[in-house]
Design a protein around this motif. Structure first.
Motif, mmCIF file in Angstrom:
data_model
loop_
_atom_site.group_PDB
_atom_site.id
_atom_site.type_symbol
_atom_site.label_atom_id
_atom_site.label_comp_id
_atom_site.label_asym_id
_atom_site.label_seq_id
_atom_site.Cartn_x
_atom_site.Cartn_y
_atom_site.Cartn_z
ATOM 1 N N LEU A 1 -3.303 8.652 -15.440
ATOM 2 C CA LEU A 1 -3.162 9.287 -14.550
ATOM 3 C C LEU A 1 -2.452 8.731 -13.309
ATOM 4 O O LEU A 1 -2.230 7.683 -13.119
ATOM 5 N N PRO A 2 -1.230 9.838 -12.930
ATOM 6 C CA PRO A 2 -0.848 9.008 -11.775
ATOM 7 C C PRO A 2 -2.202 8.674 -10.909
ATOM 8 O O PRO A 2 -3.246 8.697 -10.721
ATOM 9 N N GLY A 3 -1.331 7.108 -9.687
ATOM 10 C CA GLY A 3 -2.304 7.206 -8.558
ATOM 11 C C GLY A 3 -2.038 6.186 -7.810
ATOM 12 O O GLY A 3 -0.589 5.799 -7.685
ATOM 13 N N THR A 4 -2.739 5.780 -6.362
ATOM 14 C CA THR A 4 -1.833 5.415 -5.484
ATOM 15 C C THR A 4 -2.679 4.455 -4.860
ATOM 16 O O THR A 4 -4.067 4.002 -4.901
ATOM 17 N N VAL A 5 -2.620 3.117 -5.318
ATOM 18 C CA VAL A 5 -2.630 1.785 -4.076
ATOM 19 C C VAL A 5 -2.451 2.061 -2.663
ATOM 20 O O VAL A 5 -1.571 1.814 -1.749
ATOM 21 N N ARG B 1 7.482 13.026 -5.520
ATOM 22 C CA ARG B 1 7.814 14.590 -6.696
ATOM 23 C C ARG B 1 6.777 14.408 -7.281
ATOM 24 O O ARG B 1 6.099 15.914 -7.436
ATOM 25 N N GLU B 2 5.769 13.359 -7.393
ATOM 26 C CA GLU B 2 4.413 13.602 -7.884
ATOM 27 C C GLU B 2 3.388 14.979 -6.717
ATOM 28 O O GLU B 2 2.444 16.147 -7.413
ATOM 29 N N PRO C 1 0.688 -0.655 -0.051
ATOM 30 C CA PRO C 1 -0.227 -0.475 -0.019
ATOM 31 C C PRO C 1 0.588 1.223 0.269
ATOM 32 O O PRO C 1 2.138 1.293 0.949
ATOM 33 N N GLY C 2 -0.065 2.497 -0.407
ATOM 34 C CA GLY C 2 1.053 3.848 -0.707
ATOM 35 C C GLY C 2 2.423 3.408 -1.895
ATOM 36 O O GLY C 2 2.075 4.529 -2.246
ATOM 37 N N ARG C 3 2.462 2.794 -2.762
ATOM 38 C CA ARG C 3 2.797 2.706 -4.096
ATOM 39 C C ARG C 3 2.010 3.883 -5.953
ATOM 40 O O ARG C 3 0.882 3.279 -5.097
ATOM 41 N N ASN C 4 3.046 4.400 -5.810
ATOM 42 C CA ASN C 4 2.389 4.879 -7.070
ATOM 43 C C ASN C 4 2.425 4.941 -8.410
ATOM 44 O O ASN C 4 3.930 4.169 -8.296
ATOM 45 N N SER D 1 10.612 4.885 -6.184
ATOM 46 C CA SER D 1 9.209 4.986 -6.290
ATOM 47 C C SER D 1 8.611 5.749 -5.525
ATOM 48 O O SER D 1 7.802 6.729 -6.120
ATOM 49 N N ASP D 2 9.016 6.180 -4.305
ATOM 50 C CA ASP D 2 8.729 6.188 -3.350
ATOM 51 C C ASP D 2 8.649 7.834 -3.372
ATOM 52 O O ASP D 2 8.048 8.993 -3.348
#
Length: 608
Positions: free
Chosen positions: A338-342, A529-530, A325-328, A523-524
């Motif tokens: 689109l950018p998204g996060t689990v 940055r995102e 969880p938390g990965r983008n 990745s984090d």
């Protein structure tokens, strides 16, 4: 002639998928003379002692022939007197499950093979669940190698019963179980005398007659926009494929997510003018007025399509790197990316039983239900309503590889109930009040690299220059905001996500924010940055591991080497070196004052 049938073959390794299709094409006289001759010649040096090896028709890669397995998806097109077919022969090895999922995404029907000597095994169950996930509603279970069990009816019935029990509740429209021998040709194109107890159709005649027409076709027009065409100042058309319903000149359509309305002024199907476009056709739609539409938007006549930034999805994880969880990621639905996060993993789905299993992380080839948050609103529908707007893939933002595929189950209610509250005092006003440009100075590096010491010195220097700052230190934050987080990978990911959101809020307050965190995963840091945006400035404190261990102010490296601290970055857990940091400094080469001078001098470029 019945319509086109798109189907796949799947199952475990060496269950005979390629042989089955090859034998079908050979017996049905669906090969050209040169193909047939080449097959016979190749088989002389094959693995069947000179007898025809039908798998060679589909296993085209040299590696496939050498290993006797299918690696890539092999597509074949053929036509009988009764029907046209496209078949995707998919790999059975667990390592290539992602390739099998790709094949399943296009098919109307799946032929799942099982070895009669082994019965229903884990890979059989995995492939059946993936087929169901991908929207396949028609299955054929081909019980292969019946010749090896002397065409035993009782064994066939046992396998059939096991499969029927396993697929109970799969939302299937039809299941046909057929006893076959792919090498000998039993029940492939004609009924076998070895299975007189089997009363139904052989495989090919069944495929020629099975009805895969979808009963729940939508009446409402839906078209994800792929491209805006503007060849000259007088024409602006929206191009895409009609994914549901029909559209005609004069129809009123809704543009999503802007929710504007306009009428269809003209239509092109391909490059020909037309009064009407139907499901499956590529069309160009010209509207009677200017509306806000770009690639990724949707034209529709439906009032019930969702627009939201959070939803629940069931996905097949296909990445070698585990999901936490938390990965983008980049989330692609229809033509929108689109950018998204689990945000959270709700549960895994047990391959064998279908039961929900609690999970904190997910590994390759596992099925999981999770909640996903997007950077902005996206148009989607439930997969069962519209496959184009209900299917999704997750793309790794660093490698650009597809990490997962799946389907959207439903939106999250809080996504529509919680609204962003605009305030009169903006970031710009706060920045002007403080007379500075807000930044987040993100210090990253190994424990003992000097991040905290350097960040503290840089903050003192900035304050002495009249700037307004706030320093967020890794240890200090874990005393409060992140007190509930440990040091497992999913905790580290969430730790960085929370800090990123806090840093963004402090930038909104007009502050220069300094953060000092190991933040070991690329990745984090990309996710940070995102979240933070253009204010993010990455400062890599690149002090070598050997020097960090010499310093070891807290004695942590010594404990980690002794195995007393698990998941310690640089020893038992990796540190991924920043790819392209804005600033880099090795504190072992400079005094504190020299390092501070250098970093502050570099920061000034971003404060102008």
């Amino acid at each position: 002639m019945k319509g086109l049938l798109k189907f796949i073959t799947c199952g475990s390794v060496d269950d005979g998928k390629s042989t089955l299709i090859g034998h079908m094409l050979y017996d049905a006289k669906l090969l050209f003379a040169d193909q047939e001759k080449a097959l016979e010649l190749d088989s002389k040096v094959g693995s069947r002692g000179g007898e025809i090896d039908y798998s060679l028709l589909l296993d085209g890669l040299m590696a496939e022939r050498e290993q006797g397995i299918t690696i890539d998806v092999a597509y074949r097109y053929f036509t009988t007197d009764n029907r046209s077919f496209i078949v995707a022969d998919t790999p059975g090895h667990e390592e290539y499950t992602r390739n099998m999922a790709v094949g399943a995404s296009f098919a109307d029907l799946a032929i799942i093979l099982v070895d009669a000597t082994k019965g229903v095994i884990t890979q059989t169950k995995r492939h059946a669940r993936i087929c169901s996930l991908m929207g396949i509603r028609h299955l054929v279970l081909a019980v292969n190698k019946m010749d090896l069990i002397d065409f035993d009816q009782n064994r066939f019935e046992e396998i059939k019963k096991d499969f029927m029990q396993m697929t109970h509740g799969f939302n299937l429209e039809s299941i046909q179980v057929i006893p076959v021998s792919a090498t000998e040709g039993d029940n492939i194109t004609k009924k076998s005398e070895n299975t007189l107890w089997y009363k139904d159709l052989p495989l090919l005649p069944y495929l020629e007659n099975v009805d895969v027409t979808k009963e729940n076709e939508q009446d409402h027009f839906v078209m994800p926009v792929q491209r805006v065409s503007r060849p000259n100042h007088s024409f602006r058309g929206f191009q895409g494929q009609v994914e549901a319903g029909t559209v005609s000149v004069g129809d009123e359509v809704i543009t999503l997510p802007s929710n504007e309305r306009a009428k269809v002024k003209s239509l092109l199907v391909g490059d020909q003018e037309s009064d009407k476009g139907v499901n499956g056709q590529p069309v160009t739609v010209q509207l009677d007025r200017e509306v806000d539409v770009s690639r990724g938007n949707v034209l529709t006549t439906s009032e019930n399509i969702n627009v939201t930034d959070m939803f629940t999805a069931t996905i097949l994880w296909m990445d070698d790197t585990k999901l936490v969880p938390g990965r983008n990621y980049l989330v692609k639905v229809g033509t929108k990316v689109l950018p998204g996060t689990v945000m959270s993993i709700k549960h895994k789905i047990d391959i064998n039983t279908g039961k929900q299993v609690p999970a904190e992380q997910v590994y390759k080839n596992e099925l999981v239900e999770c909640d996903i948050s997007l950077s902005e609103n996206m148009v989607f529908d439930k997969f069962e309503n519209n496959e184009a707007l209900g299917g999704l893939i997750l793309i790794d933002r660093v490698t650009n590889m597809t990490s997962a595929c799946g389907v959207i189950e439903h939106d999250l209610r809080r996504s529509t109930n919680v609204k962003w509250q605009e305030t009169d005092i903006t970031r710009e006003i706060r920045s002007q009040q403080k007379g500075q440009k807000p930044l987040t100075l993100w210090f990253t590096g190994l424990s003992g690299s000097g991040k905290s010491t350097l960040a503290n010195a840089v903050e003192k220097r900035l304050v002495s220059m009249g700037h307004h700052t706030m320093l967020l230190d890794g240890d200090n934050v874990r005393h409060g905001l992140n007190k509930n987080l440990g040091f497992k990978e999913n905790d580290r990911v969430e730790n960085i996500r929370r800090i990123s959101e806090v840093a963004k809020l402090m930038n909104d307050a007009g502050l220069i924010t300094l953060t000092s965190f190991i933040s070991p995963y690329e990745s984090d840091r990309q996710n940070a940055r995102e979240i933070i945006g253009e204010e993010y400035v990455e400062i890599y404190v690149s002090t070598p591991l050997e020097e960090c261990e010499k310093r070891d102010v807290k004695g942590l490296y010594k404990k980690a080497r002794a195995g007393e601290i698990p998941n310690f970055t640089g020893i038992s857990s990796p540190y991924e070196t920043p790819v392209d940091p804005e600033i880099e400094i090795d504190t072992s080469r400079y005094s504190l004052d020299e390092a501070t001078d250098y970093v502050v001098d570099q920061i000034m470029k971003y404060l102008d």
